[in-house]
Design a protein around this motif. Structure first.
Motif, PDB file in Angstrom:
ATOM      1  N   SER A   1       0.831  -1.203   0.000  1.00 41.20           N
ATOM      2  CA  SER A   1       0.000   0.000   0.000  1.00 41.20           C
ATOM      3  C   SER A   1       0.867   1.255   0.000  1.00 41.20           C
ATOM      4  O   SER A   1       0.413   2.325  -0.354  1.00 41.20           O
ATOM      5  CB  SER A   1      -0.920  -0.005   1.218  1.00 41.20           C
TER       6      SER A   1
ATOM      7  N   THR B   1       2.389   7.997  -0.080  1.00 39.29           N
ATOM      8  CA  THR B   1       1.083   7.927   0.585  1.00 39.29           C
ATOM      9  C   THR B   1      -0.031   8.287  -0.406  1.00 39.29           C
ATOM     10  O   THR B   1      -1.172   8.487  -0.010  1.00 39.29           O
ATOM     11  CB  THR B   1       1.010   8.887   1.785  1.00 39.29           C
TER      12      THR B   1
ATOM     13  N   TYR C   1      -3.177   6.165  -0.236  1.00 36.77           N
ATOM     14  CA  TYR C   1      -4.110   6.469   0.845  1.00 36.77           C
ATOM     15  C   TYR C   1      -4.916   7.717   0.529  1.00 36.77           C
ATOM     16  O   TYR C   1      -6.108   7.789   0.823  1.00 36.77           O
ATOM     17  CB  TYR C   1      -3.361   6.621   2.175  1.00 36.77           C
TER      18      TYR C   1
ATOM     19  N   THR D   1      -3.477   0.779  -4.583  1.00 37.27           N
ATOM     20  CA  THR D   1      -4.616   1.490  -4.000  1.00 37.27           C
ATOM     21  C   THR D   1      -5.544   0.509  -3.296  1.00 37.27           C
ATOM     22  O   THR D   1      -6.071   0.775  -2.221  1.00 37.27           O
ATOM     23  CB  THR D   1      -5.394   2.239  -5.099  1.00 37.27           C
TER      24      THR D   1
ATOM     25  N   ALA E   1      -4.155  -0.245  -0.042  1.00 42.54           N
ATOM     26  CA  ALA E   1      -4.378   0.854   0.904  1.00 42.54           C
ATOM     27  C   ALA E   1      -5.795   0.754   1.470  1.00 42.54           C
ATOM     28  O   ALA E   1      -6.017   0.912   2.671  1.00 42.54           O
ATOM     29  CB  ALA E   1      -4.165   2.192   0.215  1.00 42.54           C
TER      30      ALA E   1
ATOM     31  N   VAL F   1      -6.994   0.201   5.357  1.00 45.76           N
ATOM     32  CA  VAL F   1      -7.995   1.049   6.006  1.00 45.76           C
ATOM     33  C   VAL F   1      -9.128   0.198   6.578  1.00 45.76           C
ATOM     34  O   VAL F   1      -9.630   0.451   7.678  1.00 45.76           O
ATOM     35  CB  VAL F   1      -8.556   2.087   5.006  1.00 45.76           C
TER      36      VAL F   1
END
Lengths: 326, 289
Positions: free
Chosen positions: B38, B61, B64, B255, B258, B262
């Protein structure tokens, strides 16, 4: 609910006082039913009635388009069952479901037993290790299936990368999209096997938890006595520990068998039911959402439930005494 | 002379550590890999898939940000989905407990007609494939216009979690001695007062474990969310949103990872915070075999 019973009580008590009043036992009976009634109502509305309705739907010719017209008094027919039982792929999908269930159940309990034995005695970091063991079971199924899909990918998957770079595989293995491959000259159902391994990985923590709890309750004196008498580790396991675990393993087998037999998410998310992994649950979903054939979907789900019930009856017939004292 | 016992002790002593190391590897590695991917740019992942340790400068990042930005800004709008999931899960926990507490109390303490038969009803919930329940509920919710509503989903989750919840609580309640309640009754407390002031505080650990378990089931659930909510993007849960994301063409695998992180983090954080309670709550009573 509590207020109504309380306000009604004096009136009821007055009228009853002339006869013998309600015994404690009768009152306990009423309270018990009252306390359980919310549960019963929810289960009735969201589980029992839908099941009855599924049985009805299975005997009617219903598609999503005409579902509004369907009612209790529509025409009943065996049409769905004859279509389903004769449709190509149904029996093979039932067979796949059985292989998947037996494999997944055995693997998860086997791994769980090995893990429980390894983590039985205290060592530094045991609590953390135990928590780590539970991760596959706790993590969301959507997230873990995606990681597995990526790790197993033939293009950029890390397993295939290491396999070809380090272990000298001739070519990447399409773990999730190949129906069959040969290993040492033997045909192997690749995708089905991968899905079974996933099942073992994801659910061994469940067996591990129960077996570890049971192991901790095995009295130390028994093993100590056997050790003094010269029994080795494997003998102590075979003759002392394993018999103690027997009932838990039996119970776990039933639980895992039931849950895996009707499992949907894992296979659906990993392969979508392709490459020889089409279990009945996924097939039902496809009938429901792709063909909008509610009647046939219901008939298939019922056949699945019926097969499960048959297995359970057979199991209870042969193993019932052991479960009785549970 | 080397006896069989010393050989076995040595073999199993070593084997034990090999097994522990192997198990830790297979359970932890997928999650490490999830986090690692991620944070890496997709082109680097494709060119060097085997890399397991990455310099800080290579990390990004952007994945995210793509996941967390709102749909209007070209992102995936995960905050909304997280909110939906949290709402559904918390409502399921609260309502299930409100229903299961009196239910489990009745099953463990009160003698009433049909008490022994209750188990069969619960068994039915698990015996019938969820997909079998899904068909009529799908049809029913379509008719009632409940499809696309989070309330309908909560109702289904309650029914799915109540049996196991009552089972866990009952196991715990039977370990609390009756004498405390009898003393309260002698002092003139009504049954409801006794439950609230004596039984619930004593059962607090089991209740917490139970709440966590229900939360986990509701948070992770996928099939019913898929069947009921798929047409309403603003109502999606995180699990469903992530699954739908994988169907998108322009969404990169990093993605996706990520999004997986989450989705996973809240449940893992909760779990580690209360791991002890959960394991003990789930298996209490199992010792009896």
């Amino acid at each position: 609910m509590s207020t109504t019973t309380r306000t009604r009580e004096p009136v009821a008590a007055q009228s009853r006082r002339r006869r013998a009043g309600p015994t404690l036992r009768q009152r306990e009976n009423r309270t018990g039913l009252a306390y359980l009634s919310p549960t019963l109502i929810v289960v009735l509305v969201v589980v029992v009635l839908p099941i009855l309705w599924t049985i009805m739907l299975a005997f009617q010719r219903i598609r999503l388009i005409n579902v509004r017209r369907a009612g209790l008094f529509s025409e009943y027919t065996l049409h769905n069952f004859t279509t389903v039982l004769q449709s190509p792929g149904f029996w093979s999908s039932l067979w796949t479901t059985l292989l998947y269930t037996v494999g997944g159940t055995a693997l998860s309990i086997g791994l769980g037993l090995v893990a429980a034995l390894a983590l039985r005695r205290p060592f530094a970091g045991r609590t953390l290790a135990r928590a780590a063991m539970l991760l596959p079971y706790v993590a969301p199924v959507v997230a873990v299936t995606f990681v597995w899909k990526i790790m197993l990918s033939p293009q950029y998957g890390i397993l295939n990368h290491w396999g070809t770079a380090v272990f000298g595989w001739d070519h990447p293995v399409a773990f999730l999209s190949q129906r069959e491959s040969s290993l040492f000259g033997l045909p192997v159902p690749t995708a089905l096997l991968t899905v079974i391994v996933f099942e073992g990985w994801r659910y061994f923590p469940f067996a591990f938890l129960f077996l570890l709890a049971r192991l901790q309750a095995v009295p130390a004196e028994l093993e100590e006595a056997a050790r003094v008498d010269g029994a080795t580790i494997s003998q102590r396991f075979r003759y002392i520990v394993l018999p103690q675990l027997g009932p838990v393993i039996a119970l776990l087998s039933v639980l895992r068998f039931i849950m895996t037999f009707t499992k949907f998410d894992d296979v659906f998310l990993l392969t979508g039911g392709g490459s020889g992994t089409e279990v009945v649950s996924v097939r039902v979903y496809q009938f429901l959402t792709a063909r909008f054939d509610i009647g046939a979907a219901a008939a298939q789900a019922l056949v699945l439930a019926a097969v499960l019930v048959v297995f359970l009856i057979v199991y209870l017939k042969f193993f019932a005494p052991r479960l009785e004292n549970d | 002379m080397v006896t069989r016992d010393t050989v076995e002790s040595r073999v199993f002593g070593t084997l034990r550590w090999v097994v522990i190391a192997g198990l830790l590897l297979v359970t932890l590695f997928p999650f490490y890999y999830m986090v690692l991917l991620s944070l890496r740019p997709i082109d680097k992942v494709v060119s060097e898939p085997g890399k397991l340790w990455v310099a800080g400068s290579e990390l990004t990042t952007s994945t995210y940000r793509a996941v967390l930005r709102s749909v209007g800004d070209g992102g995936q709008g995960f905050p909304q989905l997280l909110l939906n999931s949290a709402l559904v899960s918390l409502a399921t926990v609260a309502l299930t407990l409100v229903i299961a507490i009196p239910g489990s109390y009745a099953v463990s303490r009160l003698r009433f007609v049909g008490r022994r038969q209750v188990h069969f009803l619960f068994l039915a919930v698990y015996l019938f494939p969820t997909i079998l329940l899904a068909i009529p509920l799908f049809v029913l919710f379509t008719r009632l216009g409940l499809r696309g509503s989070l309330g309908g989903l909560v109702l289904v989750y309650i029914a799915q979690t109540i049996p196991v919840s009552i089972y866990m609580l009952r196991n715990y309640l039977t370990t609390i001695p009756d004498t405390l309640e009898e003393a309260a009754a002698v002092d003139g407390a009504t049954r409801l007062q006794t439950i609230r002031k004596i039984v619930l505080p004593l059962a607090a650990p089991a209740l917490m474990a139970n709440a966590l378990y229900i939360f986990m089931i509701a948070w992770n659930e996928f099939l019913f969310a898929l069947l009921f909510l798929v047409e309403r993007r603003d109502r999606w849960t995180v699990s469903l949103g992530l699954a739908q994301l994988s169907g998108g063409i322009e969404v990169s695998k990093t993605t996706l990872m990520a999004g997986s992180v989450v989705l996973t983090i809240p449940i893992v954080v909760l779990f580690f915070a209360a791991e002890r309670m959960l394991t003990e709550g789930l298996t209490s009573g199992a010792e009896k075999g």
